[in-house]
Write an enzyme that holds these catalytic residues in place. Structure first.
Site, PDB file in Angstrom:
ATOM      1  N   GLY A  12       0.793  -1.338  -0.198  1.00 39.95           N
ATOM      2  CA  GLY A  12       0.172   0.166  -0.011  1.00 39.95           C
ATOM      3  C   GLY A  12       1.047   1.699  -0.077  1.00 39.95           C
ATOM      4  CG  PHE A  35      -1.839  -7.550  -3.973  1.00 34.95           C
ATOM      5  CD1 PHE A  35      -1.302  -7.045  -3.886  1.00 34.95           C
ATOM      6  CD2 PHE A  35      -1.600  -8.435  -4.152  1.00 34.95           C
ATOM      7  CE1 PHE A  35       0.174  -7.194  -3.893  1.00 34.95           C
ATOM      8  CE2 PHE A  35      -0.183  -9.669  -3.848  1.00 34.95           C
ATOM      9  CZ  PHE A  35       0.317  -8.356  -3.480  1.00 34.95           C
ATOM     10  CE  LYS A  86      -6.274   4.782   1.727  1.00 33.23           C
ATOM     11  NZ  LYS A  86      -5.191   5.451   1.273  1.00 33.23           N
ATOM     12  CB  SER A 126      -5.310   7.888  11.932  1.00 35.10           C
ATOM     13  OG  SER A 126      -6.372   8.913  11.593  1.00 35.10           O
ATOM     14  CE1 TYR A 152      -9.136   4.368   8.420  1.00 32.87           C
ATOM     15  CE2 TYR A 152      -9.913   6.613   8.976  1.00 32.87           C
ATOM     16  CZ  TYR A 152      -8.759   5.504   9.125  1.00 32.87           C
ATOM     17  OH  TYR A 152      -7.334   6.284   8.466  1.00 32.87           O
ATOM     18  CE  LYS A 156      -6.388   3.149  11.113  1.00 31.70           C
ATOM     19  NZ  LYS A 156      -4.889   2.322  10.601  1.00 31.70           N
ATOM     20  CG  ASN A 201     -12.608   8.254  -0.068  1.00 28.61           C
ATOM     21  OD1 ASN A 201     -13.968   8.896  -1.457  1.00 28.61           O
ATOM     22  ND2 ASN A 201     -12.297   7.223   0.069  1.00 28.61           N
ATOM     23  NE  ARG A 234      -8.281  17.449   7.952  1.00 35.00           N
ATOM     24  CZ  ARG A 234      -9.362  18.488   8.134  1.00 35.00           C
ATOM     25  NH1 ARG A 234      -9.222  20.028   8.477  1.00 35.00           N
ATOM     26  NH2 ARG A 234     -10.855  18.714   8.466  1.00 35.00           N
ATOM     27  NE  ARG A 295     -14.318  15.020   3.615  1.00 31.53           N
ATOM     28  CZ  ARG A 295     -13.898  14.133   3.569  1.00 31.53           C
ATOM     29  NH1 ARG A 295     -12.842  14.025   1.882  1.00 31.53           N
ATOM     30  NH2 ARG A 295     -12.049  14.783   4.287  1.00 31.53           N
ATOM     31  N   GLY A 297     -18.614  15.044   9.182  1.00 32.92           N
ATOM     32  CA  GLY A 297     -17.399  14.691  10.717  1.00 32.92           C
ATOM     33  C   GLY A 297     -16.097  15.371   9.703  1.00 32.92           C
ATOM     34  CG  ASP A 298     -14.310  17.643   6.243  1.00 35.92           C
ATOM     35  OD1 ASP A 298     -13.759  15.604   6.571  1.00 35.92           O
ATOM     36  OD2 ASP A 298     -14.430  17.471   5.412  1.00 35.92           O
TER      37      ASP A 298
HETATM   38  C1  UD1 Z   1     -10.028  11.686   6.279  1.00 39.57           C
HETATM   39  C2  UD1 Z   1     -10.865  11.052   7.695  1.00 39.57           C
HETATM   40  C3  UD1 Z   1      -9.470  10.590   8.119  1.00 39.57           C
HETATM   41  C4  UD1 Z   1      -8.925   9.403   7.645  1.00 39.57           C
HETATM   42  C5  UD1 Z   1      -7.214  10.844   6.767  1.00 39.57           C
HETATM   43  C6  UD1 Z   1      -7.150   9.238   6.242  1.00 39.57           C
HETATM   44  C7  UD1 Z   1     -12.565  12.236   6.995  1.00 39.57           C
HETATM   45  C8  UD1 Z   1     -14.047  13.034   7.929  1.00 39.57           C
HETATM   46  N1  UD1 Z   1     -11.378  11.953   7.747  1.00 39.57           N
HETATM   47  O1  UD1 Z   1      -9.175  12.756   7.045  1.00 39.57           O
HETATM   48  O2  UD1 Z   1     -10.497  10.418   9.334  1.00 39.57           O
HETATM   49  O3  UD1 Z   1      -7.395   9.614   8.788  1.00 39.57           O
HETATM   50  O4  UD1 Z   1      -8.572  10.795   5.865  1.00 39.57           O
HETATM   51  O5  UD1 Z   1      -5.964   9.920   5.216  1.00 39.57           O
HETATM   52  O6  UD1 Z   1     -13.095  11.343   5.760  1.00 39.57           O
HETATM   53  N2  UD1 Z   1     -11.756  17.979   0.437  1.00 39.57           N
HETATM   54  C9  UD1 Z   1     -11.828  18.546  -0.239  1.00 39.57           C
HETATM   55  N3  UD1 Z   1     -12.042  18.386  -1.497  1.00 39.57           N
HETATM   56  C10 UD1 Z   1     -12.055  16.445  -1.386  1.00 39.57           C
HETATM   57  C11 UD1 Z   1     -11.516  15.586  -0.061  1.00 39.57           C
HETATM   58  C12 UD1 Z   1     -10.286  16.468   0.815  1.00 39.57           C
HETATM   59  O7  UD1 Z   1     -12.079  19.829   0.214  1.00 39.57           O
HETATM   60  O8  UD1 Z   1     -12.300  16.268  -2.611  1.00 39.57           O
HETATM   61  C13 UD1 Z   1     -10.317  19.308   2.441  1.00 39.57           C
HETATM   62  C14 UD1 Z   1     -11.573  18.254   3.776  1.00 39.57           C
HETATM   63  O9  UD1 Z   1     -13.086  18.764   3.652  1.00 39.57           O
HETATM   64  C15 UD1 Z   1     -10.286  18.064   4.419  1.00 39.57           C
HETATM   65  C16 UD1 Z   1      -9.123  18.493   3.478  1.00 39.57           C
HETATM   66  O10 UD1 Z   1      -9.402  18.551   2.313  1.00 39.57           O
HETATM   67  O11 UD1 Z   1     -10.139  19.633   4.836  1.00 39.57           O
HETATM   68  C17 UD1 Z   1      -8.600  16.708   4.085  1.00 39.57           C
HETATM   69  O12 UD1 Z   1      -9.514  16.030   3.701  1.00 39.57           O
HETATM   70  P1  UD1 Z   1      -9.003  14.485   3.331  1.00 39.57           P
HETATM   71  O13 UD1 Z   1      -7.857  14.642   1.998  1.00 39.57           O
HETATM   72  O14 UD1 Z   1      -9.893  13.750   2.750  1.00 39.57           O
HETATM   73  O15 UD1 Z   1      -8.195  14.625   4.494  1.00 39.57           O
HETATM   74  P2  UD1 Z   1      -9.055  14.105   6.244  1.00 39.57           P
HETATM   75  O16 UD1 Z   1     -10.686  14.505   6.223  1.00 39.57           O
HETATM   76  O17 UD1 Z   1      -8.042  15.271   7.409  1.00 39.57           O
END
Ligand code: UD1
Length: 347
Positions: A12, A35, A86, A126, A152, A156, A201, A234, A295, A297-298
């Site tokens: 991975g 895989f 994940k 995480s 998820y 953890k 995602n 982040r 989104r 949960g963010d």
């Molecule tokens: C996410 C998970 C977290 C996990 C981690 C693993 C959620 C709520 N959290 O973290 O539990 O441990 O991934 O990698 O899903 N964003 C956008 N557009 C997108 C994708 C993301 O604007 O298409 C934004 C999000 O709102 C956030 C930031 O980018 O503010 C980071 O997002 P992401 O990469 O998904 O990570 P986390 O949400 O921090």
């Protein structure tokens, strides 16, 4: 003789980068991967990068007899346990699958480890275990398990509880829980990197697939957060820095450390728009985006206090945001379709 390290999920994203650092540090990594969300092509690439034969087994961590067979054949001193599901959204629709693989898989693995007398483990945890931050930056004593918004994240947290109880019950166990912030970037060679099987995602793979033209437009989830530009903040960390943190954690296990917990992050927070801008600069490509709603949960902001890993592991993240974006772009542009790209004459 070189020490054998079992690496579950070693094909991975984070696992494969750690395999490289392990070989460089003189360990012999042995990969177990089913895989389900990785590609065997990654193994060939690892051999090219390291110039070594990489031993692997295609096996599932839920398959106890298969794991036992592997332990019989080797003399593992350490296990690094990456293998897990994940996808946050998927975990909400099929929670049992997540509990089975992530929690059941860990319990299974440590049982087999115990049977074979290998009691040194690094676990991929995480920052999600902190739930909604009560204060920032997040240090390791921040409460965990409160306000986690998806199965998820719960898996953890539950795994951390399981491993803590295990370490309490038997002082022979040495366990390091590594709480990752947001891993991004790729190996300098551009031969391995993050390769989500479906629509990404996470932010960075979505941005890089947009830059390469596989996706039309990035949706920025929320622009009304209490952050400098209104978008989510982040702690992005280069995956090679993260991988190096695992080698440092192995050194800690060698000291018979009992149970330890460390954040692996940079301590710096960047917004979604910071990432878009840095990626455009690194790639020379425009990244079209639109501002959409939040989104579920963010959280607004999430970044680490990485001081403990510095003091106790002698580890700091060395690579900055520009390098993260340049390396992610190098991987993406060499492999527009990830590991499915037919290898060009010369990589
Ligand atoms: C996410 C998970 C977290 C996990 C981690 C693993 C959620 C709520 N959290 O973290 O539990 O441990 O991934 O990698 O899903 N964003 C956008 N557009 C997108 C994708 C993301 O604007 O298409 C934004 C999000 O709102 C956030 C930031 O980018 O503010 C980071 O997002 P992401 O990469 O998904 O990570 P986390 O949400 O921090």
């Amino acid at each position: 003789m070189s020490k054998e390290v079992l690496v579950t999920g070693g094909a991975g994203f984070i696992g494969s980068h750690t395999v490289i650092q392990l070989t460089q540090a003189g360990y012999t990594p042995i990969i177990v991967d089913n895989f389900s969300n990785s590609s065997p092509v990654c193994l060939t690439r690892l051999e090219e990068i390291t110039g070594q034969k990489i031993k692997y087994y295609e096996a599932d961590i839920l398959d106890t007899p298969a794991l036992s067979e592997i332990f019989k054949k080797h003399d593992f001193q350490f296990v690094i346990h990456f293998a897990a599901l994940k996808a946050v959204g998927e975990s909400v629709s099929v929670p049992l699958k997540y509990y089975k693989v992530n929690v059941g898989g860990t319990v299974n693995l440590v049982e087999v480890m115990s049977q074979y007398g290998c009691k040194n483990l690094i676990f991929s945890s995480s920052a999600t275990v902190y739930g909604a931050p009560q204060y920032l930056p997040l240090d390791e004593v921040h409460p965990t398990g409160v306000g986690i918004t998806n199965p998820y994240g719960q898996t953890k947290h539950v795994n951390e509880c399981v491993l803590r109880d295990l370490a309490k019950s038997d002082s022979e166990w040495n366990i390091v829980l590594l709480r990752y912030f947001n891993p991004v970037g790729a190996h300098k060679s551009g031969m391995i990197g993050e390769d989500p099987k479906d629509i990404p995602n996470n932010l960075m793979p979505y941005v890089s697939q947009t830059a390469i033209g596989r996706r039309e437009c990035l949706s920025v989830f929320g622009s009304d957060y209490d952050t400098p530009d209104g978008t989510g903040v982040r702690d992005y960390i280069h995956v090679v820095d993260l991988a190096e943190g695992h080698v440092k954690a192995l050194n800690k296990l060698e000291e018979s450390c009992g149970l330890k917990v460390y954040n692996l992050g940079t301590g710096n927070g960047y917004s979604v728009l910071d990432i878009v801008n840095a990626f455009s600069k690194a790639s020379g490509k425009e990244v079209p985006y639109k501002l959409v709603g939040r989104r579920a949960g963010d959280v607004a902001s999430c970044y680490s206090d990485p001081a403990l890993a510095k003091t106790e592991l002698n580890w700091v993240a060395e690579r900055g945001l520009d390098e993260m974006c340049e390396d992610a772009w190098h991987w993406q542009s060499k492999n527009p379709n990830g590991f499915e790209t037919p290898p060009p004459g010369k990589l």
